[in-house]
Design a protein around this motif. Structure first.
Motif, mmCIF file in Angstrom:
data_model
loop_
_atom_site.group_PDB
_atom_site.id
_atom_site.type_symbol
_atom_site.label_atom_id
_atom_site.label_comp_id
_atom_site.label_asym_id
_atom_site.label_seq_id
_atom_site.Cartn_x
_atom_site.Cartn_y
_atom_site.Cartn_z
ATOM 1 N N SER A 90 1.644 22.314 4.336
ATOM 2 C CA SER A 90 1.778 21.774 2.975
ATOM 3 C C SER A 90 2.215 20.317 2.975
ATOM 4 C CB SER A 90 2.792 22.601 2.175
ATOM 5 O OG SER A 90 4.079 22.550 2.786
ATOM 6 N N VAL A 91 2.725 19.858 4.114
ATOM 7 C CA VAL A 91 3.165 18.457 4.187
ATOM 8 C C VAL A 91 2.001 17.516 4.447
ATOM 9 C CG1 VAL A 91 5.464 19.082 4.974
ATOM 10 C CG2 VAL A 91 3.673 18.657 6.662
ATOM 11 N N VAL A 92 0.807 18.048 4.684
ATOM 12 C CA VAL A 92 -0.384 17.219 4.912
ATOM 13 C C VAL A 92 -1.093 17.022 3.574
ATOM 14 C CG1 VAL A 92 -2.566 16.999 6.128
ATOM 15 C CG2 VAL A 92 -0.618 18.092 7.254
ATOM 16 N N PHE A 93 -1.112 15.805 3.087
ATOM 17 C CA PHE A 93 -1.687 15.520 1.769
ATOM 18 C C PHE A 93 -3.136 15.054 1.891
ATOM 19 C CE2 PHE A 93 2.927 14.515 1.495
ATOM 20 C CZ PHE A 93 3.286 15.604 0.705
ATOM 21 N N ALA A 100 0.820 -1.216 0.000
ATOM 22 C CA ALA A 100 0.000 0.000 0.000
ATOM 23 C C ALA A 100 0.851 1.262 0.000
ATOM 24 C CB ALA A 100 -0.919 0.001 1.223
ATOM 25 N N GLY A 101 2.093 1.156 0.468
ATOM 26 C CA GLY A 101 2.954 2.324 0.563
ATOM 27 C C GLY A 101 3.194 3.007 -0.771
ATOM 28 N N TRP A 102 3.280 2.221 -1.860
ATOM 29 C CA TRP A 102 3.500 2.811 -3.187
ATOM 30 C C TRP A 102 2.274 3.597 -3.641
ATOM 31 C CZ3 TRP A 102 8.278 2.655 -3.016
ATOM 32 C CH2 TRP A 102 9.020 1.512 -2.738
ATOM 33 N N HIS A 103 1.096 3.055 -3.363
ATOM 34 C CA HIS A 103 -0.140 3.761 -3.707
ATOM 35 C C HIS A 103 -0.236 5.078 -2.934
ATOM 36 C CE1 HIS A 103 -1.048 -0.411 -4.856
ATOM 37 N NE2 HIS A 103 -1.916 0.082 -5.720
ATOM 38 N N VAL A 104 0.147 5.027 -1.656
ATOM 39 C CA VAL A 104 0.082 6.227 -0.818
ATOM 40 C C VAL A 104 1.081 7.268 -1.311
ATOM 41 C CG1 VAL A 104 0.479 7.137 1.506
ATOM 42 C CG2 VAL A 104 -0.762 4.987 1.207
ATOM 43 N N LEU A 105 2.290 6.841 -1.662
ATOM 44 C CA LEU A 105 3.299 7.780 -2.148
ATOM 45 C C LEU A 105 2.847 8.442 -3.446
ATOM 46 C CD1 LEU A 105 6.042 9.113 -1.979
ATOM 47 C CD2 LEU A 105 7.080 7.048 -2.945
ATOM 48 N N MET A 106 2.257 7.653 -4.356
ATOM 49 C CA MET A 106 1.764 8.231 -5.610
ATOM 50 C C MET A 106 0.609 9.183 -5.347
ATOM 51 S SD MET A 106 2.529 8.258 -8.768
ATOM 52 C CE MET A 106 1.829 9.576 -9.770
ATOM 53 N N SER A 107 -0.227 8.828 -4.385
ATOM 54 C CA SER A 107 -1.326 9.700 -3.986
ATOM 55 C C SER A 107 -0.800 11.031 -3.465
ATOM 56 C CB SER A 107 -2.174 9.001 -2.914
ATOM 57 O OG SER A 107 -3.122 9.879 -2.369
ATOM 58 N N TYR A 146 0.374 13.239 -6.325
ATOM 59 C CA TYR A 146 -0.773 13.929 -6.928
ATOM 60 C C TYR A 146 -1.234 15.085 -6.036
ATOM 61 C CZ TYR A 146 -1.474 10.302 -10.493
ATOM 62 O OH TYR A 146 -1.337 9.455 -11.583
ATOM 63 N N ALA A 147 -1.192 14.856 -4.711
ATOM 64 C CA ALA A 147 -1.659 15.887 -3.775
ATOM 65 C C ALA A 147 -0.771 17.122 -3.813
ATOM 66 C CB ALA A 147 -1.721 15.319 -2.358
ATOM 67 N N THR A 148 0.555 16.931 -3.973
ATOM 68 C CA THR A 148 1.451 18.089 -4.027
ATOM 69 C C THR A 148 1.139 18.978 -5.230
ATOM 70 O OG1 THR A 148 3.102 16.817 -5.271
ATOM 71 C CG2 THR A 148 3.341 16.895 -2.866
ATOM 72 N N CYS A 149 0.578 18.345 -6.278
ATOM 73 C CA CYS A 149 0.207 19.115 -7.484
ATOM 74 C C CYS A 149 -1.290 19.447 -7.497
ATOM 75 C CB CYS A 149 0.587 18.328 -8.734
ATOM 76 S SG CYS A 149 2.338 17.965 -8.837
ATOM 77 N N GLU A 150 -1.953 19.144 -6.350
ATOM 78 C CA GLU A 150 -3.378 19.434 -6.167
ATOM 79 C C GLU A 150 -4.256 18.743 -7.212
ATOM 80 O OE1 GLU A 150 -3.960 23.641 -5.858
ATOM 81 O OE2 GLU A 150 -2.866 23.790 -3.968
ATOM 82 N N LYS A 151 -3.861 17.541 -7.603
ATOM 83 C CA LYS A 151 -4.687 16.719 -8.508
ATOM 84 C C LYS A 151 -5.554 15.808 -7.642
ATOM 85 C CE LYS A 151 -1.703 16.829 -12.564
ATOM 86 N NZ LYS A 151 -1.161 16.053 -13.705
ATOM 87 N N TRP A 152 -6.571 16.390 -7.057
ATOM 88 C CA TRP A 152 -7.366 15.689 -6.054
ATOM 89 C C TRP A 152 -8.179 14.539 -6.634
ATOM 90 C CZ3 TRP A 152 -5.283 16.660 -1.709
ATOM 91 C CH2 TRP A 152 -4.767 17.918 -1.427
ATOM 92 N N ASP A 153 -8.563 14.636 -7.897
ATOM 93 C CA ASP A 153 -9.288 13.525 -8.529
ATOM 94 C C ASP A 153 -8.407 12.277 -8.587
ATOM 95 O OD1 ASP A 153 -11.463 15.134 -8.869
ATOM 96 O OD2 ASP A 153 -11.054 15.608 -10.988
ATOM 97 N N GLN A 154 -7.128 12.496 -8.924
ATOM 98 C CA GLN A 154 -6.200 11.368 -8.987
ATOM 99 C C GLN A 154 -5.895 10.823 -7.586
ATOM 100 O OE1 GLN A 154 -5.202 9.887 -11.717
ATOM 101 N NE2 GLN A 154 -6.338 11.345 -12.987
ATOM 102 N N VAL A 155 -5.870 11.739 -6.613
ATOM 103 C CA VAL A 155 -5.679 11.306 -5.221
ATOM 104 C C VAL A 155 -6.806 10.368 -4.814
ATOM 105 C CG1 VAL A 155 -5.676 12.062 -2.803
ATOM 106 C CG2 VAL A 155 -4.396 13.364 -4.525
ATOM 107 N N ALA A 156 -8.032 10.756 -5.148
ATOM 108 C CA ALA A 156 -9.200 9.938 -4.809
ATOM 109 C C ALA A 156 -9.133 8.573 -5.489
ATOM 110 C CB ALA A 156 -10.480 10.667 -5.193
ATOM 111 N N LYS A 157 -8.659 8.551 -6.760
ATOM 112 C CA LYS A 157 -8.563 7.285 -7.491
ATOM 113 C C LYS A 157 -7.552 6.346 -6.840
ATOM 114 C CE LYS A 157 -9.932 8.771 -12.151
ATOM 115 N NZ LYS A 157 -9.476 8.946 -13.562
ATOM 116 N N MET A 158 -6.395 6.895 -6.480
ATOM 117 C CA MET A 158 -5.361 6.063 -5.860
ATOM 118 C C MET A 158 -5.830 5.504 -4.523
ATOM 119 S SD MET A 158 -2.874 5.804 -7.932
ATOM 120 C CE MET A 158 -1.767 4.940 -6.840
#
Length: 583
Positions: free
Chosen positions: A525-528, A442-449, A452-464
């Motif tokens: 900003s460190v809270v995704f 799950a750690g890889w999914h969380v890191l990718m999420s 996405y969060a750092t770039c404010e791509k919240w739709d992709q965050v939700a998908k991950m």
């Protein structure tokens, strides 16, 4: 008495075995005649053989006499072949040449195979011995069980364990210690512990065997608990015990306990050999005290490659690249040749500092000057180094052309670099490679999420995060630990399980109010998470590292103590800022 006439060697019809032995070993020098000697002569001559050539010549002479069928002399011959490492010839004596060979010779052959790393041959010969009607003794089991450990074959271990019971050796302390060792190395620690607990008399060797199993399985708390149990039972530790304990202290970040162990080594005049010295260097370095590691290294009367590598790796992990390199050059000037691990230490120092040119120089030097082929650990250092320097394309290209197959961890290093430099496009390519290799982490999914969060791509965050739920994956939570009075205290984010939780949170609230007065603005900003700012601030203040620091301060209010903390992740910058304000 029947006398044998001298016969020329070229007309003598020697046995098929002598021919085979001649082919496997070097051919004997010509022997013109067969001396008329007695059995004692051949036995004493056998004892003076200092090479395989001499042994082979003597064997050829024996084959020309009626003593070639003497069981005692044949047994001594077989043992001599085993001593010189000719295991196949020794086995042929046991299996086909000597009629009813003694149990001693079976045991010696089984032992020699195991010690040479021929584990399957050792176990196979044991089974052949039992099929031939021999009753194994305690020596047999102590010789064959290490072969099971070498193969990590729990199936063979259990089968031989049943033979231990069948042949009445279940109370022999050496056999039980060997069983504890093999069960531990096979990961069957419950069986190892049960055997240990059932021993009427526990000694240092049996404790070491169980402790080694705990360390191998990364159960470091259990290893330290066993060490404390040894002290209560009055079982004296030896060098091997201390090495295992120090490795556990290093892995737990238990510096105070490690120092206590060092003091015991000095007090009992145990003597710091290269293995114990290297373990001390590794412990001090991994627990953050590189000065003490260096002191141990300089005080060692003898330094081998392991000791040099330990201190070089210590400086490397602390990012002290210049000191690591200086020690490397000093080691080479002393005539020691570095190995693959030594270069990992040097490269890691350059990696922490982003010293790409130096890193490439030593990476190339390793192959061309020292003929060491790069392995994953070396490539991992290079990828991390390039990633820190922002040279992501170069790092990705390196992974595409490396000579070994990259694993998920090395790709993960590049993925983390993508997060630092906010390269979403490359991160998507990299994470697809990672999930092919390690889809259930799950750690890889969380890191990718988080990327996405750092770039404010919240739709992709939700998908991950939706994928994590659909696949029913669970991420191991991050933690921080701190050592107080020799005890390790571990904290998670929002942890309220500690006995002093109420005091800890009360103290953090006080710190939060004081920091506002000082003009500190929380770095949220460190809270995704897509939550309001107030919730983000709360999550920042309940970070596991802050909980550990707060507990440390509360526990040492009346002392001038250095707080030493360990964590399973890189400390966040915002935590460092908080610590500076508190101090």
């Amino acid at each position: 008495m029947l006398l044998l006439k001298p016969i020329r060697l070229r007309t003598l019809q020697i046995s098929q075995y002598a021919s085979a032995a001649s082919q496997e070993l070097s051919p004997p020098k010509p022997v013109s005649t067969i001396p008329l000697k007695g059995l004692n002569f051949y036995i004493s001559t056998l004892q003076t053989c200092v090479s395989v050539d001499q042994l082979h010549q003597l064997h050829a002479k024996i084959l020309k006499t009626h003593f070639s069928q003497n069981v005692f002399l044949s047994t001594r011959l077989a043992h001599a072949y085993l001593k010189f490492g000719c295991l196949n010839i020794g086995e042929r004596f046991v299996v086909s040449i000597i009629k009813n060979p003694p149990l001693f010779l079976w045991n010696e052959t089984i032992k020699c195979y195991a010690r040479k790393g021929c584990y399957r041959e050792s176990i196979g010969l044991y089974y052949e011995m039992v099929r031939s009607g021999y009753k194994p003794n305690a020596f047999t089991f102590t010789f064959v069980l290490p072969a099971c450990a070498g193969l990590k074959s729990i199936k063979d271990c259990q089968r031989i364990h049943s033979n231990v019971l069948l042949f009445g050796c279940e109370y022999n302390e050496f056999v039980i210690t060997a069983l504890i060792d093999v069960y531990g190395k096979c990961g069957e620690l419950s069986s190892a512990r049960q055997l240990f607990d059932n021993m009427t008399v526990k000694k240092t060797a049996s404790c070491n065997a169980l402790m080694a199993g705990f360390v191998l399985d990364e159960k470091f708390d259990d290893a330290l608990s066993l060490f404390n149990e040894m002290k209560k039972l009055g079982i004296p530790p030896d060098t091997m015990t201390m090495v295992e304990v120090l490795q556990s202290c290093a892995s737990l970040g238990a510096l105070q306990q490690g120092r206590w162990v060092h003091e015991q080594v000095i007090r009992t005049q145990m003597g710091v050999n290269v293995h114990l010295g290297s373990a001390l260097i590794n412990m001090y370095a991994r627990c953050g005290s590189i000065e003490e590691a260096h002191h141990v290294f300089e005080e060692m009367p003898q330094k081998d490659l392991i000791a040099w590598t330990a201190i070089i790796c210590g400086y490397g992990m602390h990012g002290l690249a210049h000191l690591s390199e200086s020690l490397f050059l000093r080691m080479v000037s002393h005539g020691l040749r570095p190995d693959a691990i030594t270069f990992v230490g040097v490269l890691s120092g350059f990696s922490h500092n982003g010293m790409v040119e130096k890193g490439w120089y030593y990476f190339t030097k390793m192959s061309y000057e020292f003929n060491i082929k790069p392995v994953l650990e070396h490539y991992s250092c290079m990828v991390d180094m390039l990633g820190r320097a922002g040279r992501l394309n170069e790092a990705e290209n390196l992974l595409k052309h490396i000579t070994v197959k990259p694993d998920s961890k090395i790709w993960g290093g590049l993925l983390n670099a993508c997060k630092i430099h906010k390269n979403v496009e490359m991160a998507e390519r990299v994470v697809s490679k990672i999930l092919e290799l390690d889809p259930t982490n799950a750690g890889w999914h969380v890191l990718m999420s988080n990327i996405y969060a750092t770039c404010e791509k919240w739709d992709q965050v939700a998908k991950m995060r939706g994928k994590i739920k659909d696949l029913k994956l669970e991420k191991t939570p991050g933690w921080s630990s701190i050592e107080i009075s020799g005890h390790i205290h571990t904290f998670l984010v929002f942890d309220q399980s500690h006995v002093m939780s109420r005091e800890i949170y009360k103290y953090l609230k006080y710190v939060k109010e004081r920091m506002k007065v000082e003009g500190y603005v929380p770095e949220t900003s460190v809270v995704f998470e897509k939550v309001d700012e107030e919730t983000k601030e709360e999550m920042v203040f309940c970070h596991s590292e802050r909980l550990a620091i707060a507990f440390g301060i509360l526990s040492t209010l009346d002392e001038k103590s250095l707080l030493e903390m360990r964590k399973d992740f890189i400390a966040l910058r915002m935590v460092h800022v908080v610590v500076e304000i508190i101090w």
